[in-house]
Design a protein around this motif. Structure first.
Motif, PDB file in Angstrom:
ATOM      1  N   MET A 205     116.195  24.277  41.261  1.00 60.03           N
ATOM      2  CA  MET A 205     116.405  23.565  40.011  1.00 60.03           C
ATOM      3  C   MET A 205     115.090  23.508  39.243  1.00 60.03           C
ATOM      4  O   MET A 205     114.046  23.241  39.810  1.00 60.03           O
ATOM      5  N   ILE A 206     115.179  23.768  37.967  1.00 59.86           N
ATOM      6  CA  ILE A 206     114.000  23.751  37.114  1.00 59.86           C
ATOM      7  C   ILE A 206     113.635  22.296  36.837  1.00 59.86           C
ATOM      8  O   ILE A 206     114.477  21.502  36.439  1.00 59.86           O
ATOM      9  N   PRO A 207     112.363  21.937  37.041  1.00 53.68           N
ATOM     10  CA  PRO A 207     111.963  20.551  36.796  1.00 53.68           C
ATOM     11  C   PRO A 207     112.055  20.176  35.317  1.00 53.68           C
ATOM     12  O   PRO A 207     112.077  21.040  34.437  1.00 53.68           O
ATOM     13  N   ASP A 208     112.071  18.895  35.064  1.00 57.49           N
ATOM     14  CA  ASP A 208     112.100  18.382  33.696  1.00 57.49           C
ATOM     15  C   ASP A 208     110.763  18.701  33.028  1.00 57.49           C
ATOM     16  O   ASP A 208     109.707  18.412  33.592  1.00 57.49           O
ATOM     17  N   PRO A 209     110.781  19.310  31.835  1.00 57.78           N
ATOM     18  CA  PRO A 209     109.524  19.635  31.160  1.00 57.78           C
ATOM     19  C   PRO A 209     108.645  18.416  30.882  1.00 57.78           C
ATOM     20  O   PRO A 209     107.433  18.549  30.777  1.00 57.78           O
ATOM     21  N   ALA A 210     109.242  17.242  30.785  1.00 56.31           N
ATOM     22  CA  ALA A 210     108.452  16.037  30.536  1.00 56.31           C
ATOM     23  C   ALA A 210     107.609  15.659  31.748  1.00 56.31           C
ATOM     24  O   ALA A 210     106.542  15.070  31.602  1.00 56.31           O
TER      25      ALA A 210
ATOM     26  N   CYS B 113     104.901  23.273  33.475  1.00 54.82           N
ATOM     27  CA  CYS B 113     104.929  24.677  33.891  1.00 54.82           C
ATOM     28  C   CYS B 113     105.274  24.787  35.370  1.00 54.82           C
ATOM     29  O   CYS B 113     105.041  23.858  36.143  1.00 54.82           O
ATOM     30  N   ILE B 114     105.821  25.953  35.730  1.00 50.49           N
ATOM     31  CA  ILE B 114     106.059  26.264  37.134  1.00 50.49           C
ATOM     32  C   ILE B 114     105.364  27.587  37.434  1.00 50.49           C
ATOM     33  O   ILE B 114     104.970  28.322  36.524  1.00 50.49           O
ATOM     34  N   THR B 115     105.218  27.883  38.712  1.00 51.66           N
ATOM     35  CA  THR B 115     104.578  29.137  39.085  1.00 51.66           C
ATOM     36  C   THR B 115     105.503  30.304  38.764  1.00 51.66           C
ATOM     37  O   THR B 115     106.716  30.137  38.596  1.00 51.66           O
ATOM     38  N   ALA B 116     104.919  31.478  38.698  1.00 47.33           N
ATOM     39  CA  ALA B 116     105.716  32.678  38.435  1.00 47.33           C
ATOM     40  C   ALA B 116     106.751  32.871  39.538  1.00 47.33           C
ATOM     41  O   ALA B 116     107.908  33.203  39.262  1.00 47.33           O
TER      42      ALA B 116
ATOM     43  N   ALA C  37     107.726  42.979  35.051  1.00 45.27           N
ATOM     44  CA  ALA C  37     108.230  42.579  33.736  1.00 45.27           C
ATOM     45  C   ALA C  37     107.153  41.837  32.943  1.00 45.27           C
ATOM     46  O   ALA C  37     107.011  42.052  31.733  1.00 45.27           O
ATOM     47  N   ILE C  38     106.379  40.995  33.601  1.00 47.79           N
ATOM     48  CA  ILE C  38     105.298  40.290  32.920  1.00 47.79           C
ATOM     49  C   ILE C  38     104.262  41.297  32.429  1.00 47.79           C
ATOM     50  O   ILE C  38     103.820  41.260  31.282  1.00 47.79           O
ATOM     51  N   LYS C  39     103.900  42.241  33.282  1.00 44.85           N
ATOM     52  CA  LYS C  39     102.905  43.257  32.926  1.00 44.85           C
ATOM     53  C   LYS C  39     103.397  44.123  31.771  1.00 44.85           C
ATOM     54  O   LYS C  39     102.637  44.438  30.847  1.00 44.85           O
ATOM     55  N   ASP C  40     104.669  44.513  31.796  1.00 47.74           N
ATOM     56  CA  ASP C  40     105.231  45.390  30.770  1.00 47.74           C
ATOM     57  C   ASP C  40     105.574  44.655  29.475  1.00 47.74           C
ATOM     58  O   ASP C  40     105.909  45.282  28.480  1.00 47.74           O
ATOM     59  N   GLY C  41     105.545  43.332  29.519  1.00 46.86           N
ATOM     60  CA  GLY C  41     105.906  42.567  28.326  1.00 46.86           C
ATOM     61  C   GLY C  41     107.401  42.398  28.149  1.00 46.86           C
ATOM     62  O   GLY C  41     107.870  42.100  27.060  1.00 46.86           O
ATOM     63  N   THR C  42     108.183  42.588  29.225  1.00 46.00           N
ATOM     64  CA  THR C  42     109.638  42.466  29.125  1.00 46.00           C
ATOM     65  C   THR C  42     110.171  41.200  29.794  1.00 46.00           C
ATOM     66  O   THR C  42     111.385  41.016  29.863  1.00 46.00           O
ATOM     67  N   PHE C  43     109.280  40.333  30.276  1.00 46.11           N
ATOM     68  CA  PHE C  43     109.734  39.080  30.887  1.00 46.11           C
ATOM     69  C   PHE C  43     110.378  38.245  29.786  1.00 46.11           C
ATOM     70  O   PHE C  43     109.855  38.169  28.671  1.00 46.11           O
ATOM     71  N   PRO C  44     111.535  37.631  30.039  1.00 48.51           N
ATOM     72  CA  PRO C  44     112.313  37.018  28.955  1.00 48.51           C
ATOM     73  C   PRO C  44     111.739  35.746  28.343  1.00 48.51           C
ATOM     74  O   PRO C  44     112.268  35.271  27.344  1.00 48.51           O
ATOM     75  N   VAL C  45     110.694  35.175  28.921  1.00 47.31           N
ATOM     76  CA  VAL C  45     110.055  34.000  28.321  1.00 47.31           C
ATOM     77  C   VAL C  45     108.547  34.236  28.289  1.00 47.31           C
ATOM     78  O   VAL C  45     108.016  35.013  29.074  1.00 47.31           O
ATOM     79  N   PRO C  46     107.850  33.558  27.378  1.00 44.52           N
ATOM     80  CA  PRO C  46     106.401  33.716  27.345  1.00 44.52           C
ATOM     81  C   PRO C  46     105.769  33.120  28.599  1.00 44.52           C
ATOM     82  O   PRO C  46     106.313  32.184  29.192  1.00 44.52           O
ATOM     83  N   VAL C  47     104.660  33.692  29.008  1.00 39.23           N
ATOM     84  CA  VAL C  47     103.951  33.180  30.171  1.00 39.23           C
ATOM     85  C   VAL C  47     102.557  32.752  29.742  1.00 39.23           C
ATOM     86  O   VAL C  47     102.047  33.175  28.713  1.00 39.23           O
TER      87      VAL C  47
ATOM     88  N   ARG D 268     101.569  31.074  34.793  1.00 42.21           N
ATOM     89  CA  ARG D 268     102.470  29.928  34.767  1.00 42.21           C
ATOM     90  C   ARG D 268     103.555  30.174  33.724  1.00 42.21           C
ATOM     91  O   ARG D 268     103.319  30.808  32.696  1.00 42.21           O
ATOM     92  N   VAL D 269     104.740  29.634  33.995  1.00 37.44           N
ATOM     93  CA  VAL D 269     105.883  29.795  33.099  1.00 37.44           C
ATOM     94  C   VAL D 269     106.275  28.409  32.585  1.00 37.44           C
ATOM     95  O   VAL D 269     106.529  27.503  33.379  1.00 37.44           O
ATOM     96  N   PRO D 270     106.324  28.219  31.264  1.00 39.33           N
ATOM     97  CA  PRO D 270     106.718  26.921  30.709  1.00 39.33           C
ATOM     98  C   PRO D 270     108.164  26.586  31.089  1.00 39.33           C
ATOM     99  O   PRO D 270     109.072  27.393  30.898  1.00 39.33           O
ATOM    100  N   THR D 271     108.356  25.392  31.627  1.00 35.26           N
ATOM    101  CA  THR D 271     109.689  25.002  32.077  1.00 35.26           C
ATOM    102  C   THR D 271     110.653  24.854  30.898  1.00 35.26           C
ATOM    103  O   THR D 271     111.833  25.176  31.025  1.00 35.26           O
ATOM    104  N   ALA D 272     110.169  24.395  29.749  1.00 33.43           N
ATOM    105  CA  ALA D 272     111.064  24.220  28.594  1.00 33.43           C
ATOM    106  C   ALA D 272     111.642  25.568  28.157  1.00 33.43           C
ATOM    107  O   ALA D 272     112.844  25.677  27.878  1.00 33.43           O
ATOM    108  N   ALA D 273     110.804  26.601  28.104  1.00 33.23           N
ATOM    109  CA  ALA D 273     111.280  27.930  27.683  1.00 33.23           C
ATOM    110  C   ALA D 273     112.279  28.492  28.693  1.00 33.23           C
ATOM    111  O   ALA D 273     113.295  29.078  28.314  1.00 33.23           O
ATOM    112  N   LEU D 274     112.004  28.298  29.973  1.00 31.42           N
ATOM    113  CA  LEU D 274     112.907  28.794  31.014  1.00 31.42           C
ATOM    114  C   LEU D 274     114.247  28.061  30.952  1.00 31.42           C
ATOM    115  O   LEU D 274     115.314  28.677  31.065  1.00 31.42           O
ATOM    116  N   ARG D 275     114.203  26.760  30.736  1.00 34.83           N
ATOM    117  CA  ARG D 275     115.451  25.994  30.608  1.00 34.83           C
ATOM    118  C   ARG D 275     116.269  26.451  29.406  1.00 34.83           C
ATOM    119  O   ARG D 275     117.482  26.597  29.488  1.00 34.83           O
ATOM    120  N   ARG D 276     115.593  26.678  28.255  1.00 36.23           N
ATOM    121  CA  ARG D 276     116.307  27.154  27.065  1.00 36.23           C
ATOM    122  C   ARG D 276     116.979  28.496  27.344  1.00 36.23           C
ATOM    123  O   ARG D 276     118.122  28.716  26.955  1.00 36.23           O
TER     124      ARG D 276
END
Length: 113
Positions: free
Chosen positions: A1-6, A10-13, A30-40, A48-56
């Motif tokens: 489960m993705i933690p609450d952004p508040a 961020c979570i680890t890759a 995907a991160i290296k190629d620029g195809t990962f679906p959320v910004p890192v 690190r991956v922002p939890t808010a972007a991953l949740r969206r």
């Protein structure tokens, strides 16, 4: 489960890869190629991956896979669904197979036979 952004911004890759159901190799590629679906966020070697972007992203996928009548027709069930499809993040195929040219190998023995 993705933690609450508040509570955890961020979570680890590796945690993000687990939430997306992909293995480490695919995720880091995907991160290296620029195809990962959320910004890192990169801090030195850490990613690190922002939890808010991953949740969206994951909430948007749920909405597209399981549309409700109100999502399709708003308040009036006699209207047509929207003609334009919802936007989705897709990998950029032109970057997936790019190869960098290897540096030339130095000659052995300093160029002497």
């Amino acid at each position: 489960m993705i933690p609450d952004p508040a509570t955890r911004a961020c979570i680890t890759a590796d945690e993000a890869f687990a939430e997306l159901g992909i293995d480490r190799t695919t995720g880091y590629r995907a991160i290296k190629d620029g195809t990962f679906p959320v910004p890192v966020i990169r801090v030195g070697r850490l990613i690190r991956v922002p939890t808010a972007a991953l949740r969206r992203l994951l909430d948007a996928d749920d909405d597209l896979e399981n549309p409700t009548v109100t999502d399709q027709y708003d308040d009036d069930p006699t209207t047509e669904p929207p003609a334009t499809p919802a936007l989705r993040l897709v990998p950029r195929p032109e970057m997936a197979h790019q190869r960098t040219q290897a540096a030339p190998r130095p000659e052995r023995n300093g160029g002497h036979p």
